[in-house]
Design an enzyme around this catalytic site. Structure first.
Site, PDB file in Angstrom:
ATOM      1  CG  HIS A 181     -19.689   1.713   1.412  1.00  0.00           C
ATOM      2  ND1 HIS A 181     -20.086   0.573   2.066  1.00  0.00           N
ATOM      3  CD2 HIS A 181     -20.348   1.691   0.223  1.00  0.00           C
ATOM      4  CE1 HIS A 181     -20.932  -0.100   1.303  1.00  0.00           C
ATOM      5  NE2 HIS A 181     -21.111   0.578   0.174  1.00  0.00           N
ATOM      6  CG  HIS A 214     -21.300   0.960  -4.945  1.00  0.00           C
ATOM      7  ND1 HIS A 214     -21.268  -0.411  -4.947  1.00  0.00           N
ATOM      8  CD2 HIS A 214     -21.825   1.318  -3.751  1.00  0.00           C
ATOM      9  CE1 HIS A 214     -21.769  -0.867  -3.807  1.00  0.00           C
ATOM     10  NE2 HIS A 214     -22.106   0.163  -3.060  1.00  0.00           N
ATOM     11  CG  PHE A 215     -15.205   4.318  -8.460  1.00  0.00           C
ATOM     12  CD1 PHE A 215     -15.722   5.604  -8.384  1.00  0.00           C
ATOM     13  CD2 PHE A 215     -13.937   4.075  -7.939  1.00  0.00           C
ATOM     14  CE1 PHE A 215     -14.991   6.628  -7.789  1.00  0.00           C
ATOM     15  CE2 PHE A 215     -13.197   5.088  -7.353  1.00  0.00           C
ATOM     16  CZ  PHE A 215     -13.724   6.358  -7.273  1.00  0.00           C
ATOM     17  NE  ARG A 216     -23.029   1.307  -9.997  1.00  0.00           N
ATOM     18  CZ  ARG A 216     -23.555   0.768  -8.913  1.00  0.00           C
ATOM     19  NH1 ARG A 216     -23.023  -0.295  -8.346  1.00  0.00           N
ATOM     20  NH2 ARG A 216     -24.639   1.281  -8.376  1.00  0.00           N
ATOM     21  CG  ASN A 256     -21.648  -3.891  -5.896  1.00  0.00           C
ATOM     22  OD1 ASN A 256     -20.774  -3.040  -6.032  1.00  0.00           O
ATOM     23  ND2 ASN A 256     -22.920  -3.585  -5.714  1.00  0.00           N
ATOM     24  CE  LYS A 260     -20.523  -4.775   1.368  1.00  0.00           C
ATOM     25  NZ  LYS A 260     -20.911  -3.413   1.135  1.00  0.00           N
ATOM     26  CG  HIS A 288     -25.470  -5.062   2.326  1.00  0.00           C
ATOM     27  ND1 HIS A 288     -25.639  -3.974   1.503  1.00  0.00           N
ATOM     28  CD2 HIS A 288     -26.722  -5.420   2.725  1.00  0.00           C
ATOM     29  CE1 HIS A 288     -26.931  -3.689   1.409  1.00  0.00           C
ATOM     30  NE2 HIS A 288     -27.606  -4.547   2.137  1.00  0.00           N
ATOM     31  CG  HIS A 312     -24.639   0.760   3.740  1.00  0.00           C
ATOM     32  ND1 HIS A 312     -25.207  -0.337   4.337  1.00  0.00           N
ATOM     33  CD2 HIS A 312     -24.122   0.316   2.571  1.00  0.00           C
ATOM     34  CE1 HIS A 312     -25.028  -1.387   3.559  1.00  0.00           C
ATOM     35  NE2 HIS A 312     -24.367  -1.019   2.488  1.00  0.00           N
ATOM     36  CG  LEU A 364     -31.744  -2.060  -0.990  1.00  0.00           C
ATOM     37  CD1 LEU A 364     -31.612  -3.267  -1.893  1.00  0.00           C
ATOM     38  CD2 LEU A 364     -32.791  -2.320   0.096  1.00  0.00           C
ATOM     39  CG  ASP A 372     -23.883   2.604  -0.320  1.00  0.00           C
ATOM     40  OD1 ASP A 372     -23.203   2.004  -1.174  1.00  0.00           O
ATOM     41  OD2 ASP A 372     -24.988   2.194   0.069  1.00  0.00           O
ATOM     42  CG  HIS A 432     -28.238   2.271 -10.157  1.00  0.00           C
ATOM     43  ND1 HIS A 432     -27.936   0.989 -10.554  1.00  0.00           N
ATOM     44  CD2 HIS A 432     -28.141   2.269  -8.812  1.00  0.00           C
ATOM     45  CE1 HIS A 432     -27.679   0.245  -9.491  1.00  0.00           C
ATOM     46  NE2 HIS A 432     -27.785   0.996  -8.419  1.00  0.00           N
TER      47      HIS A 432
HETATM   48  O1  DOR Z   1     -28.436   1.121  -2.566  1.00  0.00           O
HETATM   49  C1  DOR Z   1     -27.488   0.395  -2.764  1.00  0.00           C
HETATM   50  N1  DOR Z   1     -26.861   0.363  -3.959  1.00  0.00           N
HETATM   51  N2  DOR Z   1     -27.095  -0.434  -1.793  1.00  0.00           N
HETATM   52  C2  DOR Z   1     -26.169  -1.370  -2.004  1.00  0.00           C
HETATM   53  O2  DOR Z   1     -25.896  -2.113  -1.091  1.00  0.00           O
HETATM   54  C3  DOR Z   1     -25.566  -1.552  -3.342  1.00  0.00           C
HETATM   55  C4  DOR Z   1     -25.638  -0.328  -4.123  1.00  0.00           C
HETATM   56  C5  DOR Z   1     -25.351  -0.529  -5.608  1.00  0.00           C
HETATM   57  O3  DOR Z   1     -24.377  -1.207  -5.931  1.00  0.00           O
HETATM   58  O4  DOR Z   1     -26.101   0.016  -6.429  1.00  0.00           O
HETATM   59 ZN    ZN Z   2     -22.643   0.053  -1.081  1.00  0.00          ZN
END
Ligand code: DOR
Ligand code: ZN
Length: 345
Positions: free
Chosen positions: A14, A16-18, A42, A100, A137, A175, A220, A248, A252
Site C-alpha cells: 500500500h 502513494h507515489f503521486r 488517488n 481501491k 479504506h 492500514h 488517515l 501507506d 505531502h
Molecule cells: O493519511 C493518508 N494519506 N491517508 C490516506 O488514506 C490517503 C493518504 C494520501 O493520499 O495522502
Molecule cells: Zn493510503
C-alpha cells in the site's frame, strides 16, 4: 544478539507515489527496498480506467533508477460509475492488480470515491467472480461519527455486511488502526487480510496532540489510543498470514502539512524497513519479520514470492529532518531520530 538479518526481498502492499516531479523524487526510495508495491490511484484526477492505469504505470517505470528491479502494481479507483467491463479487462490484461474503495470524502483525493456501496454492488460481484482483490479504506464519512470511531463503525456498517454477502471476494482492510479491526480480521475467513503501517505500530494519538499539534504525525485513519497500537503490534508480529506490510507512505510538501488545514499523510518510504524492523526487534520477533514483509502479501494476492534477498544490519540510521523530492521539501516519518537498523547496499 542478532547483528544482521537476511530476508527475501519485501514488497509494499500500500503506497502513494503521486505524479510528476514529486513522484520522480520519491520512487527511488521505494525501489531501493522493495521489489513491488501496490500503488494507490488517488491522483488528481484519479486513476479510474485501465488506460489511465497503464499510462501511470509507464510514468512510474520511467522514474525507477537504472539498475533497480522494481514493479509497480496498479490499482483502479472505484467510483459510483465504475465500468465493470473496463475494470475486468484491466485486471485480465495485467494492468490492474486490485481496485481501491475510497468512501467519498474519507481522505486525500477521495472526493470522487464511492458515495454508497450499493452503487458498486455489481462491480464487486464481478471482482469476486474473477478473483480481483479489493483494497478498502475503512472509515465511514458520516459527520455524526467521531473521527476516532470511524474505522470501527465502518466494520459494522459496511465491511462485515460486504464480507458476508460476497464471501469469495478477496478484501484487504488497509492500514488498520484499531483492536476492532484486528478482531474483525481474525474472525473473518482467509479471504480477508490487512495491511499495517509503520506509524500505527510506533505512535498513538498522543504523538499528534501532546505538547502541541504535530502535523507530521497526522494521517488517515488517525492514530488511536495506546491499546489499539498494542493490538496492532501483536497482530503484526503474530506470524498470522492475514497481516502484511503496507506503508501507506503518503508524501505531502511540508507547507501543505504545516498549515491551518494540514493534509493527512505520513511520508515513511525512505526508512520504511528500518522502521518496521525496530518494532519486530522490540517485540522479540525478528524471526517473524520475513513473513510479514515478504511472504504473507504475495501469498494473499496469489503472486510469486520474490527470489532475491536483502540484508539489514544493526547500526545507526539517522533520519534527516527533511528530504528534497522534485524541488519540494518533505518531512519524513522519524525525522531527526536515529533508528537501530540499516539496509545494506
Ligand atoms: O493519511 C493518508 N494519506 N491517508 C490516506 O488514506 C490517503 C493518504 C494520501 O493520499 O495522502
Ligand atoms: Zn493510503
Amino acid at each position: 544478539m542478532t547483528e544482521s538479518l537476511t530476508i527475501r526481498r519485501p514488497d509494499d502492499w500500500h503506497l502513494h507515489f503521486r505524479d510528476g516531479a514529486i513522484m520522480r523524487g520519491v520512487v527511488p526510495y521505494t525501489a531501493r527496498q522493495f521489489a513491488r508495491a501496490i500503488v494507490m490511484p488517488n491522483l488528481s484526477p484519479p486513476v479510474t480506467t485501465a488506460a489511465m492505469g497503464s499510462a501511470y504505470r509507464e510514468r512510474i517505470l520511467a522514474a525507477v533508477p537504472e539498475g533497480a528491479d522494481f514493479t509497480p502494481l496498479m490499482t483502479c479507483y472505484l467510483t459510483d460509475d465504475t465500468d465493470a467491463d473496463d475494470l475486468a479487462q484491466g485486471f485480465a490484461d495485467g494492468v490492474f492488480t486490485a481496485a481501491k474503495l475510497y468512501p467519498a470524502g474519507a481522505t486525500t483525493n477521495s472526493a470522487s470515491g464511492v458515495t454508497d456501496i450499493a452503487y458498486i454492488g455489481q462491480v464487486l460481484e464481478r471482482m469476486a467472480e474473477i478473483g480481483m482483490p479489493l483494497c478498502v479504506h475503512g472509515e465511514v464519512v458520516d459527520p455524526e461519527i467521531d473521527i476516532f470511531d470511524r474505522e470501527a463503525v465502518f466494520i459494522e456498517r459496511i465491511l462485515a455486511p460486504l464480507v458476508e454477502r460476497l464471501p469469495q471476494l478477496k478484501v484487504i482492510f488497509e492500514h488498520i488502526t484499531t483492536e476492532d479491526a484486528v478482531a474483525f480480521v481474525e474472525s473473518a475467513g482467509p479471504q480477508v487480510g490487512a495491511t499495517i503501517t509503520p506509524q500505527h505500530l510506533h505512535i498513538n494519538r498522543n504523538a499528534m496532540l501532546v505538547g502541541g499539534i504535530r502535523p507530521h504525525a497526522y494521517c488517515l485513519p488517525v492514530a488511536k489510543r495506546e491499546r489499539h497500537r498494542l493490538a496492532l503490534r501483536k497482530a503484526a508480529v503474530s506470524g498470522s498470514p492475514k497481516y502484511f506490510l503496507g506503508t501507506d507512505s503518503a508524501p505531502h510538501p511540508r507547507g501543505d502539512k504545516e498549515s491551518a488545514c494540514g493534509c493527512a499523510g505520513i511520508f515513511n518510504a525512505p526508512f520504511a524497513l528500518e522502521s518496521y524492523l525496530a518494532v519486530f526487534d522490540e517485540e522479540g520477533a525478528l524471526d517473524r519479520f520475513e513473513g510479514f514483509a515478504s511472504e504473507h502479501g504475495p501469498r494473499f494476492y496469489g503472486l510469486p514470492l520474490n527470489g532475491d534477498t536483502i540484508t539489514l544490519e544493526r547500526g545507526k540510521a539517522r533520519v534527516p529532518d527533511a528530504i528534497e523530492a522534485g524541488g519540494t521539501e518533505i518531512v519524513p516519518f522519524h525525522a531527526g531520530e536515529t533508528l537501530g537498523w540499516t539496509l545494506r547496499g
